[in-house]
Motif scaffolding. Sequence first.
Motif, mmCIF file in Angstrom:
data_model
loop_
_atom_site.group_PDB
_atom_site.id
_atom_site.type_symbol
_atom_site.label_atom_id
_atom_site.label_comp_id
_atom_site.label_asym_id
_atom_site.label_seq_id
_atom_site.Cartn_x
_atom_site.Cartn_y
_atom_site.Cartn_z
ATOM 1 N N ARG A 194 -49.900 -21.190 -5.371
ATOM 2 C CA ARG A 194 -50.852 -21.266 -6.482
ATOM 3 C C ARG A 194 -52.093 -22.060 -6.071
ATOM 4 N NH1 ARG A 194 -46.599 -23.443 -9.727
ATOM 5 N NH2 ARG A 194 -45.250 -21.813 -10.579
ATOM 6 N N TYR A 195 -51.879 -23.182 -5.404
ATOM 7 C CA TYR A 195 -53.010 -24.026 -4.983
ATOM 8 C C TYR A 195 -53.951 -23.255 -4.066
ATOM 9 C CZ TYR A 195 -55.578 -27.814 -2.729
ATOM 10 O OH TYR A 195 -56.580 -28.620 -2.240
ATOM 11 N N LEU A 196 -53.368 -22.503 -3.117
ATOM 12 C CA LEU A 196 -54.207 -21.742 -2.187
ATOM 13 C C LEU A 196 -54.954 -20.635 -2.914
ATOM 14 C CD1 LEU A 196 -55.049 -21.344 0.761
ATOM 15 C CD2 LEU A 196 -53.054 -19.860 1.070
ATOM 16 N N ALA A 197 -54.302 -20.004 -3.883
ATOM 17 C CA ALA A 197 -54.970 -18.943 -4.638
ATOM 18 C C ALA A 197 -56.131 -19.494 -5.469
ATOM 19 C CB ALA A 197 -53.965 -18.230 -5.542
ATOM 20 N N TYR A 198 -55.975 -20.704 -6.028
ATOM 21 C CA TYR A 198 -57.049 -21.319 -6.818
ATOM 22 C C TYR A 198 -58.273 -21.645 -5.960
ATOM 23 C CZ TYR A 198 -53.869 -21.850 -10.772
ATOM 24 O OH TYR A 198 -53.022 -21.606 -11.820
ATOM 25 N N GLU A 199 -58.084 -21.732 -4.641
ATOM 26 C CA GLU A 199 -59.209 -22.030 -3.763
ATOM 27 C C GLU A 199 -60.280 -20.940 -3.819
ATOM 28 O OE1 GLU A 199 -59.740 -24.884 -1.121
ATOM 29 O OE2 GLU A 199 -58.995 -25.402 -3.110
ATOM 30 N N LYS A 200 -59.899 -19.746 -4.198
ATOM 31 C CA LYS A 200 -60.892 -18.671 -4.305
ATOM 32 C C LYS A 200 -61.960 -19.024 -5.333
ATOM 33 C CE LYS A 200 -59.847 -14.380 -3.887
ATOM 34 N NZ LYS A 200 -59.319 -13.004 -4.064
ATOM 35 N N ARG A 238 -54.596 -23.688 7.821
ATOM 36 C CA ARG A 238 -53.345 -24.351 8.190
ATOM 37 C C ARG A 238 -52.298 -24.205 7.091
ATOM 38 N NH1 ARG A 238 -56.466 -29.784 10.327
ATOM 39 N NH2 ARG A 238 -57.061 -28.983 12.393
ATOM 40 N N GLN A 239 -52.742 -24.298 5.854
ATOM 41 C CA GLN A 239 -51.812 -24.144 4.744
ATOM 42 C C GLN A 239 -51.288 -22.706 4.681
ATOM 43 O OE1 GLN A 239 -53.335 -25.426 0.983
ATOM 44 N NE2 GLN A 239 -51.497 -24.872 -0.150
ATOM 45 N N THR A 240 -52.121 -21.756 5.044
ATOM 46 C CA THR A 240 -51.699 -20.361 5.073
ATOM 47 C C THR A 240 -50.573 -20.155 6.074
ATOM 48 O OG1 THR A 240 -53.907 -19.584 4.436
ATOM 49 C CG2 THR A 240 -52.465 -18.002 5.530
ATOM 50 N N VAL A 276 -43.982 -21.816 -4.072
ATOM 51 C CA VAL A 276 -44.801 -21.245 -5.148
ATOM 52 C C VAL A 276 -45.955 -22.177 -5.502
ATOM 53 C CG1 VAL A 276 -44.776 -20.379 -7.519
ATOM 54 C CG2 VAL A 276 -42.807 -20.002 -6.029
ATOM 55 N N LYS A 277 -45.703 -23.473 -5.558
ATOM 56 C CA LYS A 277 -46.752 -24.428 -5.927
ATOM 57 C C LYS A 277 -47.892 -24.384 -4.908
ATOM 58 C CE LYS A 277 -47.472 -29.315 -7.047
ATOM 59 N NZ LYS A 277 -46.829 -30.651 -7.173
ATOM 60 N N VAL A 327 -46.230 -14.411 -1.808
ATOM 61 C CA VAL A 327 -45.299 -15.346 -2.443
ATOM 62 C C VAL A 327 -45.395 -15.245 -3.955
ATOM 63 C CG1 VAL A 327 -44.707 -17.783 -2.730
ATOM 64 C CG2 VAL A 327 -45.349 -16.908 -0.478
ATOM 65 N N LEU A 328 -46.615 -15.196 -4.484
ATOM 66 C CA LEU A 328 -46.790 -15.106 -5.934
ATOM 67 C C LEU A 328 -46.285 -13.776 -6.473
ATOM 68 C CD1 LEU A 328 -50.358 -16.694 -6.212
ATOM 69 C CD2 LEU A 328 -48.159 -17.768 -6.758
ATOM 70 N N ALA A 329 -46.485 -12.706 -5.720
ATOM 71 C CA ALA A 329 -45.982 -11.401 -6.158
ATOM 72 C C ALA A 329 -44.462 -11.384 -6.193
ATOM 73 C CB ALA A 329 -46.503 -10.311 -5.224
#
Length: 556
Positions: A476-482, A461-463, A472-473, A536-538
């Motif tokens: 980052r949070y979604l990327a940290y989920e990895k 859902r966040q995606t 951006v925030k 987004v991060l790129a």
Amino acid sequence: MKELFALLDFGGYIALLLWGVHMVQTGVQRAFGAALGVWMGHALGTRWRAFLTGLAITSAIQSSTATGLMITSFAVGGFVALAPGLAAMLGANVGTTIIVQLLSFNLTALAPALILVGVWLFRRHQPSRRRDLGRVFIGLGLLLMSLHQLVQLFAPLQSSELLQILLDALSDQPVIALLLATILAWAAHSSVAVVVLIMSLASHSLVSPTLAFALVLGANLGTSINPILEGSSDNDPATRRLPIGNLGTRVAGCVLALTLLPWLPSLMSGLTSDPARAVANFHTLFNVVTALIFLPLLTPYSRLMIRLLPKRTDPNDPSRPQYLDESAHEVPAIALGNAAREALRLADMLQSLLGMARAGFLRDNRHRITQARYINNGLNRLDGLITTYLATLDQDAMNKEDHRRRDEILAFSGSIAHAASITTNGLLGHASSLYKKGWSFSQQQRDELTEVLDRLIRNQRQTAALFMAEDVKSARYLAYEKDHFRELEANAAEQHLQSIKSGQLDQAERGSFYLDILRDVKTVNSYLVEAAAYPVLAKHDELLPNRLRDSENVLD
């Protein structure tokens, strides 16, 4: 031989006229298409406001066909009711008469200057609004030049006996003349070009006023056919209510005008003695009177169209696109918005598949595997349609931001499709195998797996939200989920090794099975991160080229 060259000249000038009209239309659409679409979406509220909106937009782009396709796409998407949509179409029909009124004056002297300014703007600037306005000026210049050449070409034909015989035969057959003009306007996608041609014939007295007015009726009728054939590829009759309703108003207007045709020449001659201006005035009068007659009747007329064309629902076809409007290809900003909305449907379908997978691990859900595969197949087909839709956009009309957004949509669509395939073939397949083998996880594993899948659905859902609103925030949070899913897999792998060392072979087999499930969950989450967080991060330069340390430091 002279006749052959005259025919070639005639065809060439007609083609130049059509190309000039096309350049004006596409230039305005590319320059202001996104703003026009947004404005139209907000303005199609009441009947009178919709009428004025259709009139204003068509006055700008000078194509009732293009406006009709735009309004039809809004109606198909459910963003405009039928009555306001029909009112907007009536306004569009009136709006297309404005350039005909302007061209009824002799503006040929402006053609070279318009082309000069247009070429300078087009060659001087990169793809932008100014370059698109250059296209508009070039189109106007070509249009005026072609009209002037047609007028000169028709001058010697006044003494042609064969042409006079043909036109005299048509003057006694107004219905046939109307049908011929209808076919020509439908093929040309422009009533403006056909009416201008009729004005040229009338200015040299090659057609009688009665025949000229019958031809004008056909020109108006012909352009109402294009939105029916091109507005929607859907088989649902409800998607054709608006264009067919617009055709109905045109047909009714033509029938009324044909009954009054014998008295129209004397009426129009009272307004002007110039035959060309009489044609332009009749073109305007026909559309204004038709609008005044039908605007008060649109509510019952809409009910009739709804009754004649009932909506056909087919909820079991997930691969049917709902927003990929082909008529929006001329305006990349609108087309990209349509593709993004269609891509969000992929995310909704993925959420359904993840919900099935979660339910499958809690209870025997094998009967849903067929439905899941059907959804996954439809999702993959829709992903292919989105890719094709984006690949066929006009690259020259796209700026740097458009190219970036296109790449983001392609990355999102492809990643969601891969995540859906793993969910269907991996997670749902594992859930089905779990009950086929008669296995059951420990309570700790069941609780952990439920928590993991809930977290995966939340990330999904966040995606989807991140795809539409770049934050951006949140990225980052979604990327940290990895890291979280990687740690879960590492812990499960360690427990699996301990089971093998302790000789608990039955638990080891189930542990391997459980580990495969967590690996699929981690892979699905990775695709979610790639779908929305990484772009987004790129964009904000917050991604490293790779996870390796600098090679020089390693060598040291």
